[in-house]
Design a protein around this motif. Structure first.
Motif, short mmCIF file in Angstrom:
data_model
loop_
_atom_site.label_atom_id
_atom_site.label_comp_id
_atom_site.label_asym_id
_atom_site.label_seq_id
_atom_site.Cartn_x
_atom_site.Cartn_y
_atom_site.Cartn_z
N VAL A 1 -11.29 1.45 0.63
CA VAL A 1 -10.36 0.98 1.65
C VAL A 1 -9.31 0.13 0.95
O VAL A 1 -9.64 -0.77 0.17
CB VAL A 1 -11.06 0.16 2.74
CG1 VAL A 1 -10.05 -0.39 3.72
CG2 VAL A 1 -12.10 1.01 3.46
N SER A 2 -8.04 0.39 1.18
CA SER A 2 -6.95 -0.39 0.59
C SER A 2 -6.13 -1.01 1.71
O SER A 2 -5.74 -0.32 2.66
CB SER A 2 -6.05 0.48 -0.29
OG SER A 2 -6.75 0.93 -1.42
N ARG A 3 -5.86 -2.30 1.58
CA ARG A 3 -5.08 -3.00 2.60
C ARG A 3 -3.60 -2.90 2.27
O ARG A 3 -3.18 -3.08 1.13
CB ARG A 3 -5.49 -4.47 2.67
CG ARG A 3 -4.84 -5.22 3.82
CD ARG A 3 -5.37 -6.61 3.93
NE ARG A 3 -5.00 -7.42 2.77
CZ ARG A 3 -5.33 -8.70 2.65
NH1 ARG A 3 -6.03 -9.30 3.58
NH2 ARG A 3 -4.97 -9.37 1.58
N LEU A 4 -2.79 -2.62 3.27
CA LEU A 4 -1.34 -2.55 3.12
C LEU A 4 -0.75 -3.92 3.48
O LEU A 4 -1.04 -4.45 4.55
CB LEU A 4 -0.75 -1.47 4.03
CG LEU A 4 -1.23 -0.03 3.75
CD1 LEU A 4 -0.71 0.91 4.82
CD2 LEU A 4 -0.78 0.42 2.38
N THR A 5 0.04 -4.47 2.58
CA THR A 5 0.63 -5.79 2.78
C THR A 5 2.11 -5.64 3.08
O THR A 5 2.84 -5.02 2.29
CB THR A 5 0.45 -6.66 1.53
OG1 THR A 5 -0.95 -6.72 1.22
CG2 THR A 5 0.99 -8.05 1.76
N PRO A 6 2.58 -6.19 4.21
CA PRO A 6 4.02 -6.09 4.52
C PRO A 6 4.85 -6.70 3.39
O PRO A 6 4.53 -7.75 2.85
CB PRO A 6 4.14 -6.91 5.82
CG PRO A 6 2.79 -6.86 6.42
CD PRO A 6 1.82 -6.84 5.30
N GLY A 7 5.94 -6.01 3.06
CA GLY A 7 6.82 -6.47 2.00
C GLY A 7 6.46 -5.94 0.63
O GLY A 7 7.21 -6.14 -0.32
N ARG A 8 5.33 -5.25 0.50
CA ARG A 8 4.92 -4.69 -0.78
C ARG A 8 4.72 -3.18 -0.65
O ARG A 8 4.18 -2.70 0.35
CB ARG A 8 3.62 -5.34 -1.27
CG ARG A 8 3.75 -6.82 -1.57
CD ARG A 8 2.46 -7.41 -2.08
NE ARG A 8 2.04 -6.75 -3.31
CZ ARG A 8 0.90 -7.03 -3.94
NH1 ARG A 8 0.08 -7.95 -3.44
NH2 ARG A 8 0.58 -6.40 -5.05
#
Length: 678
Positions: A16-23
């Motif tokens: 599972v990979s978390r998506l970070t806003p701005g990256r």
């Protein structure tokens, strides 16, 4: 809003990979991608996912075999919606805002690798997690929509009554890993890990033990020290037994032992009086194939016996701790490298703004150049002596950049500008918390000058206690940072400078005799400016051109009167004073040439060079002060060709004062000194 990419390869969920806003998250075969797909059909940089105006967008990076979203080939940028499935080669990724939507409900509880299927009868169980299997995905799924924060990281207020034991353990591990990543020191990591162990296992006491950092040797039991420990309120933590610790260190495997008799473990006493615990777990903390520490926990009550699930949980915590410690170590290394780089940049900027060469063509300057050329090629310690302002640092820099170490750093430290405590910190560095205000680790000047040159100005101002530690480093011994215990060895050439009479300080007990002889290997004496008066005008012209460029003025030079005044002046402040006088004249001058009125000169007498004997040994003659003054004035008049202006400048007195002295002693033009007549 947080989003996730749940990755599935074949029929198994793998990550599972978390998506970070701005990256931007990149997907591809290259190991530098955030999501790595190990399939030849995947391009090195295949696709990317990024946020834009509150939504998430998928972009194919002109890949060879294309990217599919819900079975349709992606062309250009496409917006992602909840539940979209992205396929690249054999890898599927589900885009969700809630992790629960990526898994089916009602499925069988997943089992951890190594979970026993029958009663364990051995006294010790060793777990190997290398064969751990990912969770299976059912053929049909049912997604329940959830709009709140994920319960894996924010468990407050959720009902756990129906959560299976291993599912709860997985949730705790996810939350623990998330929190460990935000810790800033080893002690915080250890305390947080113990909190997670008490929450996820049935232990009564636990501890985290670590070995020395940056050690190349195999970890021994005697090297372990307890970073943090915890126990139930009614008990006390007892250190792990040497036998159990040695077994885990040797085998590098986690161990669960039951019904252990051990005089170092808290428990109830049996009929023989031996302390007995119901179960003990010891898990190795492994980094890059080496054990760097241990997690030790045990239970002393039959109602809270540790089982293989606790063993798996403790091993997972140990692996998370290892990763957190590795990240902390990298952060410290990056901080040190950044600090050293910033110091080197500051030094380079200082060098660019400093004088690039020694100006002058007098015989004394030529002799100085020869001394620099002889001292530069070797690594011998150099002692530079001279009055304040003669350019001792410039000579040290010339030695460094003419030596084989010229590609290394040149670090300069003024020993007179700091107190004893701060000087020790500047020289040898300090650890975090070593003293009030030490909020971070700092490398000292010795470490910063590794493979380069360290110049210590005003070495005579160093306190006796620092002199002792400094002498050991000069003799090749390692040192420790203030507040640290790690031995550090550096390769540094030392250049010391002073304007003091070190021999007198040694006689008075202010300077160590052994340190004096260790520094006094190669001595270079920088002559004062009054002894090389023919260099004054050359230096003045150099500084005039320099400050013309800096200020934008276009002064054409000096008047004859100004040149004569500078030639006669004794320059007690040496080159530093000449530089400041020219800078002030350039700034304040209103004409196109610098006149004598633009020169602001002092009435200070030149400093005496106390290490130079005024008379050769064996030529002492008892004289009155008047006789000494008479002889000295007469000799100066003779040396200056009876030019009264130059004589007054050399003597540091006014012309009118010199006239009175001549009348007092009844000097006649051409008269020689009495000792010369004899």
């Amino acid at each position: 809003m947080l989003a996730y990419m749940v990755i599935r390869e074949g029929a198994k969920w793998s990550d599972v990979s978390r998506l970070t806003p701005g990256r931007t998250m990149t997907i591809g075969r290259a190991p530098t991608n955030q999501i790595v797909v190990k399939d030849e059909r995947c391009s090195r940089y295949h696709a990317e996912v990024f946020s834009s105006q509150g939504t998430w967008t998928l972009r194919d990076l002109d890949s060879r075999n294309g990217t599919l979203r819900n079975g349709q080939r992606v062309i250009g940028d496409v917006l992602l919606a909840e539940g979209d499935v992205i396929r690249i080669a054999n890898c599927q990724m589900a885009f969700v805002y809630d992790l629960s939507k990526a898994f089916a409900e009602g499925g069988a509880r997943p089992s951890l690798a190594g979970e026993p299927g029958e009663e364990t009868v051995a006294s010790a169980v060793v777990s190997d997690t290398s064969e751990s299997q990912p969770l299976e995905t059912p053929e049909t799924t049912h997604i329940t929509h959830r709009r709140v924060k994920t319960t894996l990281l924010y468990p407050a207020g959720r009902d756990t009554s129906g959560t299976p034991q291993l599912g709860e353990a997985a949730t705790q591990l996810c939350r623990l890993a998330f929190n460990l990543a935000s810790q800033t020191d080893v002690e915080s990591v250890a305390r947080l890990a113990l909190d997670g162990l008490f929450e996820g296992t049935g232990s009564d006491a636990a501890a985290l033990l670590l070995g020395p950092r940056h050690s190349d040797e195999a970890l021994q039991v005697s090297d372990l020290h307890v970073v943090a420990s915890r126990s139930v309120p009614s008990g006390k933590y007892h250190r792990i037994s040497s036998f159990l610790a040695d077994t885990v260190l040797r085998e590098q495997e986690a161990v669960l032992a039951r019904n252990v008799q051990d005089d170092l473990t808290l428990g109830t006493r049996n009929s023989k009086g031996e302390i007995e615990s119901t179960s003990v777990i010891c898990s190795p903390i492994r980094q890059d194939g080496n054990v760097v520490g241990l997690i030790h926990l045990y239970s002393t009550h039959a109602s809270r016996t540790l089982d293989p699930t606790d063993l798996e949980f403790s091993l997972a915590v140990a692996d998370n701790v290892a990763l957190a410690l590795k990240n902390l170590s990298r952060q410290e290394e990056l901080a040190e490298n950044l600090s050293q780089t910033q110091s080197e940049v500051a030094l380079l900027r200082k060098q660019l703004g400093a004088d690039s060469e020694i100006i002058g063509s007098s015989p004394l300057v030529q002799k100085l150049h020869m001394a620099i050329g002889q001292a530069a090629p070797n690594r011998a310690t150099v002692l530079i002596r001279g009055e304040s302002g003669v350019g001792k640092e410039l000579v040290a820099r010339a030695i460094h950049f003419s030596s084989p170490r010229k590609k290394g750093p040149f670090v300069c430290l003024n020993c007179a500008a700091l107190s004893e405590t701060l000087l020790e910190s500047e020289l040898f560095g300090h650890e975090r918390g070593a003293f009030t205000g030490a909020t971070d680790r700092k490398i000292g000047k010795f470490e910063a000058a590794h493979h380069g040159t360290l110049m210590l100005d005003e070495i005579g101002e160093m306190s006796p206690s620092i002199q002792a530690k400094f002498l050991r480093v000069l003799e090749g011994h390692p040192f420790e940072r203030v507040g640290g215990n790690q031995a550090i060895k550096v390769d540094v050439r030392v250049i010391a400078a002073t304007n003091r009479d070190l021999e007198k300080d040694v006689a008075d007990g202010k300077f160590r005799r052994d340190l004096y002889f260790r520094l006094h290997v190669v001595e270079i004496v920088v002559p004062p400016l009054r002894k090389r008066s023919q260099d004054v005008l050359e230096l003045a012209a150099y500084f005039l051109e320099r400050f013309n460029n800096e200020t934008g003025k276009k002064l054409r030079g000096f008047t004859p009167e100004a040149l004569e005044r500078m030639r006669q002046y004794p320059w007690p402040g040496n080159v530093r004073e000449l530089r400041n006088v020219i800078e002030r004249a350039v700034v304040l001058s209103r004409g196109d040439r610098i006149d004598v009125d633009d020169l602001t000169l002092s009435n200070l007498a030149p400093a005496s060079e106390s290490w130079e004997s005024p008379l050769p040994v064996g030529q002492y003659e008892p004289l009155t002060l008047d006789e000494i003054e008479r002889r000295h004035i007469l000799a100066t008049l003779h040396a200056e060709g009876w030019n009264k202006s130059r004589t007054a400048a050399v003597l540091g007195i006014e012309r009118s004062t010199l006239d009175r002295k001549i009348r007092r002693y009844d000097f006649k033009p051409g008269q020689q000194g009495r000792w010369e007549d004899e």
